[in-house]
Design an enzyme around this catalytic site. Structure first.
Site, PDB file in Angstrom:
ATOM      1  N   LYS A 174      16.171  12.624  51.631  1.00  0.00           N
ATOM      2  CA  LYS A 174      17.569  13.047  51.394  1.00  0.00           C
ATOM      3  C   LYS A 174      17.697  14.567  51.297  1.00  0.00           C
ATOM      4  CE  LYS A 174      18.503  11.114  47.419  1.00  0.00           C
ATOM      5  NZ  LYS A 174      17.225  10.482  47.069  1.00  0.00           N
ATOM      6  N   ARG A 179      23.963   8.239  40.766  1.00  0.00           N
ATOM      7  CA  ARG A 179      22.717   7.480  40.658  1.00  0.00           C
ATOM      8  C   ARG A 179      22.918   6.146  39.948  1.00  0.00           C
ATOM      9  NH1 ARG A 179      18.906  11.420  42.012  1.00  0.00           N
ATOM     10  NH2 ARG A 179      16.823  10.934  41.314  1.00  0.00           N
ATOM     11  N   ARG A 194       3.435  14.305  48.370  1.00  0.00           N
ATOM     12  CA  ARG A 194       4.337  15.442  48.156  1.00  0.00           C
ATOM     13  C   ARG A 194       3.887  16.365  47.032  1.00  0.00           C
ATOM     14  NH1 ARG A 194      10.681  14.115  47.308  1.00  0.00           N
ATOM     15  NH2 ARG A 194      10.052  13.690  45.179  1.00  0.00           N
ATOM     16  N   ARG A 202       4.839  16.856  43.881  1.00  0.00           N
ATOM     17  CA  ARG A 202       5.736  17.526  42.944  1.00  0.00           C
ATOM     18  C   ARG A 202       5.290  17.102  41.553  1.00  0.00           C
ATOM     19  NH1 ARG A 202      11.870  16.199  44.081  1.00  0.00           N
ATOM     20  NH2 ARG A 202      11.656  14.802  42.303  1.00  0.00           N
ATOM     21  N   ARG A 237      10.333   5.581  39.061  1.00  0.00           N
ATOM     22  CA  ARG A 237      11.527   6.071  39.759  1.00  0.00           C
ATOM     23  C   ARG A 237      12.056   5.041  40.755  1.00  0.00           C
ATOM     24  NH1 ARG A 237       9.027  11.201  41.076  1.00  0.00           N
ATOM     25  NH2 ARG A 237      10.352  11.422  42.880  1.00  0.00           N
TER      26      ARG A 237
HETATM   27  P1  AMP Z   1      15.684  14.012  42.567  1.00  0.00           P
HETATM   28  O1  AMP Z   1      15.262  15.373  42.984  1.00  0.00           O
HETATM   29  O2  AMP Z   1      17.073  13.668  43.028  1.00  0.00           O
HETATM   30  O3  AMP Z   1      14.680  12.950  42.903  1.00  0.00           O
HETATM   31  O4  AMP Z   1      15.777  14.041  40.960  1.00  0.00           O
HETATM   32  C1  AMP Z   1      14.653  14.325  40.163  1.00  0.00           C
HETATM   33  C2  AMP Z   1      14.900  13.811  38.743  1.00  0.00           C
HETATM   34  O5  AMP Z   1      16.056  14.462  38.188  1.00  0.00           O
HETATM   35  C3  AMP Z   1      15.204  12.324  38.636  1.00  0.00           C
HETATM   36  O6  AMP Z   1      14.024  11.545  38.586  1.00  0.00           O
HETATM   37  C4  AMP Z   1      16.005  12.270  37.342  1.00  0.00           C
HETATM   38  O7  AMP Z   1      15.172  12.387  36.217  1.00  0.00           O
HETATM   39  C5  AMP Z   1      16.829  13.542  37.424  1.00  0.00           C
HETATM   40  N1  AMP Z   1      18.135  13.346  38.085  1.00  0.00           N
HETATM   41  C6  AMP Z   1      18.546  13.879  39.276  1.00  0.00           C
HETATM   42  N2  AMP Z   1      19.789  13.493  39.576  1.00  0.00           N
HETATM   43  C7  AMP Z   1      20.188  12.691  38.556  1.00  0.00           C
HETATM   44  C8  AMP Z   1      21.375  11.961  38.271  1.00  0.00           C
HETATM   45  N3  AMP Z   1      22.418  11.967  39.120  1.00  0.00           N
HETATM   46  N4  AMP Z   1      21.428  11.248  37.111  1.00  0.00           N
HETATM   47  C9  AMP Z   1      20.400  11.235  36.255  1.00  0.00           C
HETATM   48  N5  AMP Z   1      19.249  11.878  36.461  1.00  0.00           N
HETATM   49  C10 AMP Z   1      19.134  12.602  37.603  1.00  0.00           C
END
Ligand code: AMP
Length: 184
Positions: A15, A90, A129, A131, A142
């Site tokens: 994404k 989310r 990856r 990270r 996740r």
């Molecule tokens: P991402 O980069 O989108 O995979 O987000 C990394 C982490 O940030 C996730 O595993 C969550 O802990 C947090 N996070 C990102 N976006 C959201 C969201 N919309 N609601 C809650 N937690 C989020």
């Protein structure tokens, strides 16, 4: 024409990369809640300190922290011509909040794109990856959270008929092409 796109998909679906390409092609901001949170953690802001533990464990950060953040970000001037939301909404509560927020802003999403990739491919991609939150235990958590909280959001948009599902298990270029066709 303004482009307002919501990007859905599991962690590791690509994404972020694809949203970045579309954002550049259409000259609209790429709004990634994950990126905003990671930068808050790096800068050790109040938000960052509150979000860090949840992120490290692969849990969602509480809605109370995210909803204000997205409301602020969608009120910036650079969003007048559109935006790409990546990583938000989310869960169903966030999706309902976004609906109401867009009504207040007199906007509506043009398209909801759902990037679909099988779980086993995601785990392999995420392990490669490296990270900070990409260890095997967190990855599994996740994905679990994705199936539990985020898949209902796909159904929510499917009922509104604005959803387009794209096969994310192709080369990066092929995915970009499919996405561009879907929004044109
Ligand atoms: P991402 O980069 O989108 O995979 O987000 C990394 C982490 O940030 C996730 O595993 C969550 O802990 C947090 N996070 C990102 N976006 C959201 C969201 N919309 N609601 C809650 N937690 C989020």
């Amino acid at each position: 024409m303004a482009k307002r796109l919501i990007f859905l998909g599991p962690p590791g679906a690509g994404k972020g990369t694809q949203a970045q390409v579309l954002a550049e092609n259409h000259q609209i901001p790429h709004v990634s809640t994950g990126d905003i949170l990671r930068s808050a953690v790096a800068q050790q802001t109040r938000l960052g300190k509150q979000a860090k533990d949840y992120m490290d464990k692969g849990e969602l950060v509480p809605d109370a922290l995210i909803l204000d953040l997205i409301q602020d970000r969608l009120s910036y001037e650079d969003t007048a011509n559109g935006w790409i939301l990546d990583g938000f909404p989310r869960n169903i509560n966030q999706a309902s909040f976004l609906e109401e927020l867009l009504v207040k802003l007199n906007q509506s999403a043009d398209c909801v794109l759902n990037l679909s990739v099988p779980d086993e491919v995601l785990v392999a991609r995420l392990l490669a990856r490296k990270r900070k939150d990409d260890n095997e235990e967190t990855i599994r958590r996740r994905l679990e959270i994705y199936h539990q909280d985020t898949v209902p959001v796909i159904n929510f948009y499917q009922q509104k008929k604005t959803l387009k599902t794209i096969d994310g298990n192709q080369t990066m270029e092929a995915v970009t092409k499919s996405l561009s066709e879907a929004i044109s």
